[in-house]
Design a protein around this motif. Structure first.
Motif, short mmCIF file in Angstrom:
data_model
loop_
_atom_site.label_atom_id
_atom_site.label_comp_id
_atom_site.label_asym_id
_atom_site.label_seq_id
_atom_site.Cartn_x
_atom_site.Cartn_y
_atom_site.Cartn_z
N VAL A 31 0.84 -1.19 0.00
CA VAL A 31 0.00 0.00 0.00
C VAL A 31 0.88 1.25 0.00
O VAL A 31 1.80 1.36 0.80
N VAL A 32 0.57 2.16 -0.93
CA VAL A 32 1.26 3.45 -1.01
C VAL A 32 0.20 4.53 -0.93
O VAL A 32 -0.84 4.44 -1.59
N LEU A 33 0.45 5.55 -0.14
CA LEU A 33 -0.46 6.68 0.01
C LEU A 33 0.11 7.90 -0.72
O LEU A 33 1.31 8.15 -0.68
N ILE A 34 -0.78 8.65 -1.38
CA ILE A 34 -0.38 9.88 -2.06
C ILE A 34 -1.44 10.94 -1.77
O ILE A 34 -2.63 10.70 -1.98
N ASP A 35 -1.00 12.11 -1.30
CA ASP A 35 -1.94 13.18 -0.99
C ASP A 35 -2.51 13.76 -2.30
O ASP A 35 -1.90 13.62 -3.36
N PRO A 36 -3.69 14.39 -2.24
CA PRO A 36 -4.36 14.86 -3.46
C PRO A 36 -3.58 15.90 -4.27
O PRO A 36 -3.66 15.92 -5.49
N VAL A 37 -2.80 16.77 -3.62
CA VAL A 37 -2.01 17.76 -4.36
C VAL A 37 -0.91 17.04 -5.14
O VAL A 37 -0.68 17.31 -6.32
N SER A 38 -0.24 16.10 -4.51
CA SER A 38 0.83 15.35 -5.18
C SER A 38 0.29 14.52 -6.33
O SER A 38 0.96 14.38 -7.37
N VAL A 39 -0.91 13.98 -6.18
CA VAL A 39 -1.51 13.18 -7.26
C VAL A 39 -1.60 14.00 -8.54
O VAL A 39 -1.34 13.49 -9.63
N GLU A 40 -1.93 15.28 -8.42
CA GLU A 40 -2.05 16.13 -9.61
C GLU A 40 -0.72 16.25 -10.36
O GLU A 40 -0.70 16.31 -11.58
N TYR A 41 0.39 16.27 -9.64
CA TYR A 41 1.71 16.32 -10.27
C TYR A 41 2.16 14.97 -10.80
O TYR A 41 3.05 14.89 -11.64
N MET A 42 1.54 13.91 -10.29
CA MET A 42 1.97 12.54 -10.62
C MET A 42 0.99 11.79 -11.50
O MET A 42 1.20 10.61 -11.79
N ARG A 43 -0.08 12.41 -11.93
CA ARG A 43 -1.12 11.70 -12.68
C ARG A 43 -0.52 10.97 -13.88
O ARG A 43 0.20 11.53 -14.68
N GLY A 44 -0.78 9.66 -13.95
CA GLY A 44 -0.28 8.82 -15.04
C GLY A 44 1.08 8.21 -14.75
O GLY A 44 1.63 7.49 -15.59
N ILE A 102 10.30 7.03 -10.05
CA ILE A 102 8.98 7.40 -10.53
C ILE A 102 9.08 7.83 -11.97
O ILE A 102 9.81 8.76 -12.30
N GLU A 103 8.39 7.11 -12.83
CA GLU A 103 8.32 7.45 -14.24
C GLU A 103 7.09 8.32 -14.41
O GLU A 103 5.97 7.83 -14.38
N ASN A 104 7.32 9.62 -14.54
CA ASN A 104 6.24 10.59 -14.52
C ASN A 104 6.08 11.23 -15.91
O ASN A 104 6.96 11.97 -16.35
N PRO A 105 4.95 10.99 -16.59
CA PRO A 105 4.76 11.57 -17.92
C PRO A 105 4.58 13.09 -17.91
O PRO A 105 4.69 13.73 -18.95
#
Length: 108
Positions: free
Chosen positions: A62-75, A91-94
């Motif tokens: 299980v990995v947790l990601i806060d909602p602000v970080s999710v926006e930078y990491m989407r995909g 992290i392979e971040n598009p």
């Protein structure tokens, strides 16, 4: 499709790391300002989930990601690499337009 994915290798390593922690430990991945490219990833072991966390699960990890970080990491895909220069979560971040050699810092 989940906004952020965890590879099988990363899931195995998350479980290995957390097995050495107290029960209920979770891995939190976040994006913070800073680093040599403008943003950097942070990895922390925590014991509490926030109500708005994205929970990424794979093979019991299980990995947790806060909602602000999710926006930078989407995909993005969270992977684990073991090569000549060392072992690390990668992290392979598009969304990243550039990154530095350390692999933990990126630009948008």
């Amino acid at each position: 499709m989940a906004p952020v994915a965890l590879t099988a290798k990363a899931a195995k390593q998350v479980k290995k790391v957390l097995s050495k922690e107290t029960e209920g430990a979770l891995l939190r991945v976040a994006v913070n300002g800073g680093g040599c490219s403008g943003f950097q990833y942070a990895f922390d072991i925590v014991h509490d989930r926030e109500p708005d966390d994205l929970v990424v699960e794979r093979d019991g990890a299980v990995v947790l990601i806060d909602p602000v970080s999710v926006e930078y990491m989407r995909g993005a895909h969270i992977d684990y690499v073991d090569d000549l220069i060392g072992q690390a979560f990668k992290i392979e971040n598009p969304n990243a337009t550039a990154s530095c050699g350390c692999g933990t810092s990126f630009a948008l």
